[in-house]
Design a protein around this motif. Sequence first.
Motif, PDB file in Angstrom:
ATOM      1  N   ARG A  82      -6.829  -6.280   8.253  1.00 10.27           N
ATOM      2  CA  ARG A  82      -7.250  -6.511   6.851  1.00 10.27           C
ATOM      3  C   ARG A  82      -8.568  -5.622   6.852  1.00 10.27           C
ATOM      4  O   ARG A  82      -8.966  -4.819   6.007  1.00 10.27           O
ATOM      5  CB  ARG A  82      -7.262  -7.949   6.418  1.00 10.27           C
ATOM      6  CG  ARG A  82      -8.023  -7.624   4.849  1.00 10.27           C
ATOM      7  CD  ARG A  82      -8.059  -9.462   4.492  1.00 10.27           C
ATOM      8  NE  ARG A  82      -8.904 -10.285   5.579  1.00 10.27           N
ATOM      9  CZ  ARG A  82     -10.021 -10.332   5.591  1.00 10.27           C
ATOM     10  NH1 ARG A  82     -10.836  -9.635   4.524  1.00 10.27           N
ATOM     11  NH2 ARG A  82     -10.607 -11.122   6.267  1.00 10.27           N
TER      12      ARG A  82
ATOM     13  N   GLU B 215      -9.649  -1.842   4.918  1.00  8.29           N
ATOM     14  CA  GLU B 215     -10.644  -1.864   4.103  1.00  8.29           C
ATOM     15  C   GLU B 215     -11.900  -0.949   4.351  1.00  8.29           C
ATOM     16  O   GLU B 215     -12.470  -0.293   3.542  1.00  8.29           O
ATOM     17  CB  GLU B 215     -11.073  -3.046   3.653  1.00  8.29           C
ATOM     18  CG  GLU B 215     -12.091  -3.170   2.361  1.00  8.29           C
ATOM     19  CD  GLU B 215     -12.248  -4.710   1.956  1.00  8.29           C
ATOM     20  OE1 GLU B 215     -13.266  -4.923   1.121  1.00  8.29           O
ATOM     21  OE2 GLU B 215     -11.765  -5.760   2.394  1.00  8.29           O
TER      22      GLU B 215
ATOM     23  N   ALA C  27       2.838  -6.638   6.484  1.00 12.18           N
ATOM     24  CA  ALA C  27       2.826  -5.951   4.977  1.00 12.18           C
ATOM     25  C   ALA C  27       2.238  -7.200   3.862  1.00 12.18           C
ATOM     26  O   ALA C  27       1.665  -6.866   2.897  1.00 12.18           O
ATOM     27  CB  ALA C  27       4.172  -5.572   4.771  1.00 12.18           C
TER      28      ALA C  27
ATOM     29  N   TRP D 118      -0.820  -6.274   1.984  1.00  9.82           N
ATOM     30  CA  TRP D 118      -0.621  -5.616   0.379  1.00  9.82           C
ATOM     31  C   TRP D 118       0.458  -6.508  -0.256  1.00  9.82           C
ATOM     32  O   TRP D 118       1.398  -6.353  -0.319  1.00  9.82           O
ATOM     33  CB  TRP D 118       0.199  -4.435   0.835  1.00  9.82           C
ATOM     34  CG  TRP D 118      -0.824  -3.479   1.630  1.00  9.82           C
ATOM     35  CD1 TRP D 118      -1.998  -2.737   1.436  1.00  9.82           C
ATOM     36  CD2 TRP D 118      -0.477  -2.874   2.952  1.00  9.82           C
ATOM     37  NE1 TRP D 118      -2.490  -2.054   2.451  1.00  9.82           N
ATOM     38  CE2 TRP D 118      -1.537  -2.257   3.568  1.00  9.82           C
ATOM     39  CE3 TRP D 118       0.583  -3.307   3.957  1.00  9.82           C
ATOM     40  CZ2 TRP D 118      -1.534  -1.668   4.678  1.00  9.82           C
ATOM     41  CZ3 TRP D 118       0.378  -2.809   5.294  1.00  9.82           C
ATOM     42  CH2 TRP D 118      -0.470  -2.175   5.735  1.00  9.82           C
TER      43      TRP D 118
ATOM     44  N   ASP E 114       0.795  -7.657  -3.335  1.00  8.23           N
ATOM     45  CA  ASP E 114       1.435  -7.304  -4.553  1.00  8.23           C
ATOM     46  C   ASP E 114       2.589  -6.206  -4.344  1.00  8.23           C
ATOM     47  O   ASP E 114       3.791  -6.443  -4.865  1.00  8.23           O
ATOM     48  CB  ASP E 114       0.388  -6.741  -5.521  1.00  8.23           C
ATOM     49  CG  ASP E 114      -0.782  -7.693  -6.067  1.00  8.23           C
ATOM     50  OD1 ASP E 114      -0.205  -8.976  -5.977  1.00  8.23           O
ATOM     51  OD2 ASP E 114      -1.716  -7.617  -6.560  1.00  8.23           O
ATOM     52  N   GLU E 115       2.257  -5.453  -3.422  1.00  7.91           N
ATOM     53  CA  GLU E 115       3.313  -4.301  -3.197  1.00  7.91           C
ATOM     54  C   GLU E 115       4.311  -4.705  -2.264  1.00  7.91           C
ATOM     55  O   GLU E 115       5.421  -4.100  -2.489  1.00  7.91           O
ATOM     56  CB  GLU E 115       2.407  -3.183  -2.575  1.00  7.91           C
ATOM     57  CG  GLU E 115       3.061  -1.744  -2.176  1.00  7.91           C
ATOM     58  CD  GLU E 115       2.509  -0.710  -1.729  1.00  7.91           C
ATOM     59  OE1 GLU E 115       3.074   0.338  -1.442  1.00  7.91           O
ATOM     60  OE2 GLU E 115       0.962  -1.115  -1.566  1.00  7.91           O
TER      61      GLU E 115
ATOM     62  N   LYS F 298       1.549   3.199   5.734  1.00  6.06           N
ATOM     63  CA  LYS F 298       0.276   2.939   5.693  1.00  6.06           C
ATOM     64  C   LYS F 298      -0.452   3.376   6.659  1.00  6.06           C
ATOM     65  O   LYS F 298      -1.599   3.868   6.632  1.00  6.06           O
ATOM     66  CB  LYS F 298      -0.053   1.381   5.503  1.00  6.06           C
ATOM     67  CG  LYS F 298       0.657   0.753   3.853  1.00  6.06           C
ATOM     68  CD  LYS F 298      -0.332   1.276   2.798  1.00  6.06           C
ATOM     69  CE  LYS F 298      -0.063   0.614   1.456  1.00  6.06           C
ATOM     70  NZ  LYS F 298      -0.671   1.224   0.286  1.00  6.06           N
TER      71      LYS F 298
END
Length: 383
Positions: free
Chosen positions: A220, A224, A303, A307, A309-310, A326
Amino acid sequence: MPNPFFSPHIALFGQNARSLLVNFLIEKQYNKALVITDANLFKLGITEKLLEVLQQSNLAYAVFTDVEPNPTVKNVHDAFDVFQKEGCDLVITVGGGSPQDCGKAVAVLAKNPGDILTYVRDKKKTSSAVDVIAVSTTSGTGSECTYSYVITDTETHSKYGCRDIHIQPMIAINDSDLLVGLPKSITAGTGMDALTHAVETLIGRQIFPLTRELAFSACRLIFEYLPKAVENGADVSARDNMAAAQYLAGLAFGNCGVGLVHSMSHQLSAVFGLPHGLANAILLPKVIDFEKQNCLPQLGELARVLWADEAKVLSDEEGAALVVRKLNQLSEEVGTSVALSKLGVSAESLEMLAEKTLLDGSFGNSARLASKDEIIAIYQQVL
């Protein structure tokens, strides 16, 4: 199964974290330290920032700078010669994985007789080692928090990895003052190395709950903050977060091992001298794409963690495909998506590289055990 977990006794983070060493060194009353670093860090004045701390502590020291990017047997023995001649009883490593690995090997020889190959290649057990204080100047290798090290035998063009609890660093230091000047290419390569550690932990055969959570957190943070650290090397927040990420990833893989990506990248470094992090970055998306059929639940969960929401409506198979996309996107963004042929790797060498991969110590921890032909095919994809 029971799971042991090893980590440094003390970890220091943040700007000027190195200053916290002073009281510790005064209390321990070491005789003399051998500071192992590389010539570039020494010329840039980064090593000097650590030497100032030793001076404040009234600790005598000698400096060894002849460490190659993939430390060799000769580097180790040359450094050990200095250690003995100077009457040292402490190893302090300053740098990325190469000085860290060289220093750990010197710590072994300081307490155990013979050639370093006796321990890294022949796997002879050690009895002890001198103390190691590991100062990281990159955010990728995790070497400052692991009890593993890798040494290159230039005569056979082989890299030998060894895990030895006696060389677990006593103190690990991630001082952002030492990171802000890191070039973009090294920031990117070492950051992708940390990501490889975390992902290979998650899909490896030795994972357990603690290392799983460490690896998730590392992933994570890297997705970022790595692009931010590459874009602006003076971004202290990005540097601090990448230092945390690579430390978390180091603790994860240091206790669980890595797999096929490392098994293949070790050969690229040993034979062609490629930087370890860059080699991992080039291979990572293709290897995970190859392995995904054997670790769909793990990649699907990754995943959803990264991510949400995705990925919330995706199956594990679709989530695994998202992870691969990704990984490719991140590598492209930070500039580590490079063809091996542009780095001097020849098509004629791929069979030899594959044969060496099958013998690598990390190979057995792979999510999917590749055949020689499958390994060649992966190399061909990134050639």
